[in-house]
Design a protein around this motif. Structure first.
Motif, mmCIF file in Angstrom:
data_model
loop_
_atom_site.group_PDB
_atom_site.id
_atom_site.type_symbol
_atom_site.label_atom_id
_atom_site.label_comp_id
_atom_site.label_asym_id
_atom_site.label_seq_id
_atom_site.Cartn_x
_atom_site.Cartn_y
_atom_site.Cartn_z
ATOM 1 N N THR A 176 0.934 -1.238 -0.049
ATOM 2 C CA THR A 176 0.113 -0.084 -0.080
ATOM 3 C C THR A 176 0.828 1.330 0.183
ATOM 4 N N GLY A 177 1.973 1.417 0.643
ATOM 5 C CA GLY A 177 2.816 2.205 0.519
ATOM 6 C C GLY A 177 3.373 2.629 -0.556
ATOM 7 N N ARG A 178 3.821 1.437 -1.286
ATOM 8 C CA ARG A 178 4.459 1.821 -2.649
ATOM 9 C C ARG A 178 3.494 2.218 -3.707
ATOM 10 N N MET A 179 2.163 1.740 -3.522
ATOM 11 C CA MET A 179 1.218 1.937 -4.598
ATOM 12 C C MET A 179 0.565 3.215 -4.434
ATOM 13 N N LEU A 180 0.366 3.793 -3.183
ATOM 14 C CA LEU A 180 -0.106 5.105 -2.823
ATOM 15 C C LEU A 180 0.841 6.113 -3.197
ATOM 16 N N ARG A 181 2.361 6.061 -3.059
ATOM 17 C CA ARG A 181 3.369 6.921 -3.327
ATOM 18 C C ARG A 181 3.561 6.859 -4.747
ATOM 19 N N ASP A 182 3.074 5.780 -5.574
ATOM 20 C CA ASP A 182 3.172 5.711 -7.047
ATOM 21 C C ASP A 182 2.217 6.642 -7.623
ATOM 22 N N LEU A 183 0.828 6.691 -6.981
ATOM 23 C CA LEU A 183 -0.170 7.550 -7.512
ATOM 24 C C LEU A 183 0.194 9.013 -7.182
ATOM 25 N N ALA A 184 0.798 9.452 -6.117
ATOM 26 C CA ALA A 184 1.211 10.695 -5.689
ATOM 27 C C ALA A 184 2.057 11.180 -6.566
ATOM 28 N N LEU A 185 2.939 10.300 -6.899
ATOM 29 C CA LEU A 185 4.104 10.669 -7.704
ATOM 30 C C LEU A 185 3.414 11.351 -9.249
ATOM 31 N N ARG A 186 2.363 10.835 -9.702
ATOM 32 C CA ARG A 186 1.782 11.083 -10.612
ATOM 33 C C ARG A 186 0.617 12.166 -10.423
ATOM 34 N N GLY A 187 0.664 13.001 -9.361
ATOM 35 C CA GLY A 187 -0.439 13.923 -8.776
ATOM 36 C C GLY A 187 -1.861 13.313 -8.721
ATOM 37 N N GLN A 188 -2.069 11.898 -8.736
ATOM 38 C CA GLN A 188 -3.134 11.252 -8.380
ATOM 39 C C GLN A 188 -3.615 11.040 -7.084
ATOM 40 N N ALA A 189 -2.755 11.582 -6.111
ATOM 41 C CA ALA A 189 -2.953 11.341 -4.703
ATOM 42 C C ALA A 189 -2.321 12.773 -4.061
ATOM 43 N N PRO A 190 -2.518 13.202 -2.949
ATOM 44 C CA PRO A 190 -1.711 14.187 -2.082
ATOM 45 C C PRO A 190 -0.454 14.345 -2.438
ATOM 46 N N GLY A 191 0.290 15.274 -2.679
ATOM 47 C CA GLY A 191 1.673 15.402 -3.095
ATOM 48 C C GLY A 191 2.684 15.008 -1.743
ATOM 49 N N ARG A 192 2.041 15.166 -0.362
ATOM 50 C CA ARG A 192 3.015 14.860 0.649
ATOM 51 C C ARG A 192 3.226 13.235 0.675
ATOM 52 N N LEU A 193 2.453 12.614 -0.009
ATOM 53 C CA LEU A 193 2.713 11.139 0.018
ATOM 54 C C LEU A 193 3.718 10.579 -0.936
ATOM 55 N N THR A 194 4.379 11.531 -1.415
ATOM 56 C CA THR A 194 5.709 11.224 -2.306
ATOM 57 C C THR A 194 6.839 11.321 -1.315
ATOM 58 N N LYS A 195 6.771 11.635 -0.065
ATOM 59 C CA LYS A 195 8.148 11.626 0.727
ATOM 60 C C LYS A 195 8.715 10.431 1.229
ATOM 61 N N LEU A 196 10.025 10.324 1.088
ATOM 62 C CA LEU A 196 10.964 9.216 1.468
ATOM 63 C C LEU A 196 11.704 9.602 2.660
ATOM 64 N N ASN A 197 11.771 8.641 3.596
ATOM 65 C CA ASN A 197 12.416 9.002 5.038
ATOM 66 C C ASN A 197 13.672 8.930 4.485
ATOM 67 N N ALA A 198 14.533 9.005 5.579
ATOM 68 C CA ALA A 198 16.127 9.016 5.711
ATOM 69 C C ALA A 198 16.541 7.231 5.289
ATOM 70 N N ASN A 199 15.439 6.383 5.434
ATOM 71 C CA ASN A 199 15.833 5.000 5.019
ATOM 72 C C ASN A 199 15.456 4.574 3.454
ATOM 73 N N ARG A 200 14.759 5.814 2.824
ATOM 74 C CA ARG A 200 14.394 5.703 1.610
ATOM 75 C C ARG A 200 13.225 4.621 1.426
ATOM 76 N N THR A 201 12.277 4.899 2.513
ATOM 77 C CA THR A 201 11.068 4.206 2.487
ATOM 78 C C THR A 201 9.959 5.323 2.438
ATOM 79 N N PRO A 202 8.660 4.854 1.740
ATOM 80 C CA PRO A 202 7.576 5.783 1.500
ATOM 81 C C PRO A 202 6.987 6.033 2.879
ATOM 82 N N ALA A 203 7.543 6.856 3.819
ATOM 83 C CA ALA A 203 6.962 6.898 5.586
ATOM 84 C C ALA A 203 5.541 7.543 5.236
ATOM 85 N N MET A 204 5.206 8.461 4.436
ATOM 86 C CA MET A 204 3.980 9.048 4.679
ATOM 87 C C MET A 204 2.975 8.392 3.973
#
Length: 480
Positions: free
Chosen positions: A317-345
């Motif tokens: 769910t984290g990867r799919m939701l970030r993929d949608l956000a990267l294309r503007g199809q979900a809130p932009g804040r969900l693109t954020k990666l933490n220091a460990n490069r995981t889609p934390a938001m």
């Protein structure tokens, strides 16, 4: 104009997703194995056996062939372009932005509702040993632990999933070995009645008719849900061109051993007439053999299967939701990666919604969760159908010289993919005849309407998220 950071990019190239390729071959292999073993086998098979008898083995075999066709189709797409967006990205490329939008959100919904059900189920399994612990506390503890693990690193996720899968594999292998011993050496309480003839002695191989066998296909397909998870790991595999084909090619023997082999042994040791709906056939077999710790062992295994499913849901769910956000199809804040490069938001939002399932379980009857899992089945079938359709479009594109060929080509021609699509359509029809699962056919149109409306709103408010400039390799979709 301010300099644009990576996390603000809405259409990254596949090799610039920002993830760490931290999943090794050992972990990918076990994730692939574990994805094909879940509560559908450990618990759901009991209901299916009571409905069809030994012919359930045939249902698993036929469905297994279809699943292999689907996974080889996915493998063809993955080696062409390994991305974490996986199914949604391929749907976006070969079928258009709306198909990608629907597929991404539907697969996200699939794992969110599955996570809701599995955390609750895990709490029920804990009550087997300690009934005094409130279920919501157990569910919350499991959710927090898995959430934290997914935030720390993808490697930790892979390691947890490796050991969860190891427990499930060990349990099934142990059951098979003990069952073979009972059949050949005649030891244990079941030794006097255990025989391979039990597969046809009680009313034949089709004791309730072929129609009853066909009706179990929907139950069987639910048991296979999650096998496609290996596709989501593509963007974080150390060497996807090698590890993913290897994992997919092991699918036939995994199905033959863990599903068909286990059922053949269980139904030989215990006549099918002794299995009850809602009771694990593994528990029944251990009880028949007189193994006192059998119920506790299987309860631990089923708990592991539930946590494994929730862990996978947190990851995907984290990867799919970030993929949608990267294309503007979900809130932009969900693109954020933490220091460990995981889609934390994105993981956090998904985990909070899974946590809502704990609250729902406290307030609503258990029947609500049966409806949720029924909806998850239809979501999974949609994802499988998208994989097949995208592979058909890709195959036509590269055979026409528009795209490069894959390094891992699916065997045969497109006939197998079309037959697999027809099979999935049959399963949807069968769901309509089942009173317990029919609710999903009522809920899914509501979800589809919600997606259509939200997409139209997106087109009006953020047209760049829908009509973004395509990559060069997407031009084939528009006939260029």
């Amino acid at each position: 104009m301010a300099e644009q950071t990576y996390d603000e990019v809405t259409d990254p190239k596949p090799d610039e997703e920002g993830y760490v390729r931290g999943l090794g071959s050992r972990q990918i292999q076990m994730i692939a194995i574990g994805g094909a073993i879940g509560t559908g086998l450990f618990l759901g098979a009991g209901t299916a056996i009571s409905k069809a008898g030994p012919s359930l083995i045939l249902s698993y075999a036929v469905a297994g062939v279809v699943i292999f066709v689907i996974m080889r189709a996915l493998g063809e797409l993955l080696t062409y372009r390994p991305v974490s967006g996986s199914f949604a990205e391929y749907a976006r490329e070969f079928l258009g932005p709306f198909a990608g939008y629907v597929t991404g959100w539907t697969y996200w919904l699939f794992w969110v509702v599955t996570g809701m059900a599995e955390t609750t189920a895990a709490a029920v399994y804990v009550n087997f040993w300690e009934p005094s612990i409130p279920r919501w506390i157990s569910a919350l503890v499991f959710l927090v632990i898995l959430y934290a693990a997914n935030l720390i690193s993808v490697k930790l996720f892979g390691e947890i999933e490796f050991w969860f899968s190891m427990v499930k594999v060990t349990a099934i292998l142990g059951m098979i070995l003990i069952g073979v011993g009972v059949l050949t050496l005649g030891f244990s309480d079941a030794g006097d009645t255990a025989s391979i003839t039990n597969l046809w002695a009680e009313g034949g191989f089709f004791p309730k008719g072929i129609g009853a066998t066909v009706m179990t296909l929907q139950i069987v397909m639910f048991a296979y849900l999650g096998v496609e998870l290996v596709g989501v790991t593509a963007g974080e595999s150390e060497d996807p061109q090698k590890t993913l084909p290897r994992a997919i090619n092991t699918l036939p023997w995994r199905i033959a051993l863990f599903y068909i082999g286990a059922l053949v042994i269980i139904l030989s040791v215990v006549p099918w007439t002794e299995f009850q709906p809602g009771v694990s056939p593994f528990v029944a077999a251990f009880a028949k053999m007189g193994i006192p710790a059998g119920a506790g062992i299987i309860n631990f295994v089923v708990l592991t299967a539930a946590l494994s499913s929730c862990n996978s849901g947190m990851y995907s769910t984290g990867r799919m939701l970030r993929d949608l956000a990267l294309r503007g199809q979900a809130p932009g804040r969900l693109t954020k990666l933490n220091a460990n490069r995981t889609p934390a938001m994105a993981i956090t939002v998904s985990a909070l919604l899974m946590g809502a399932g704990v609250v729902l379980n406290y307030l609503a009857p258990a029947r609500a969760f049966e409806y949720i899992t029924a909806v998850a089945t239809v979501c999974g079938i949609w994802t499988w159908a998208m994989i097949l359709i995208c592979q058909i479009r890709y195959r036509r594109a590269w055979t026409g010289g528009h795209l490069p060929p894959p390094t891992f080509k699916a065997p045969g021609n497109l006939a197998s993919s079309w037959l697999a699509l027809a099979f999935l359509a049959l399963v949807v029809v069968l769901i309509g005849f089942d009173e317990d699962n029919r609710i999903s056919l009522y809920v899914f149109p509501v979800w589809a309407l919600l997606l259509v409306v939200s997409y139209q709103v997106l087109k009006r408010t953020r047209p760049e998220a829908v009509h973004g400039v395509p990559h060069d390799h997407l031009h084939v979709r528009n006939g260029r």
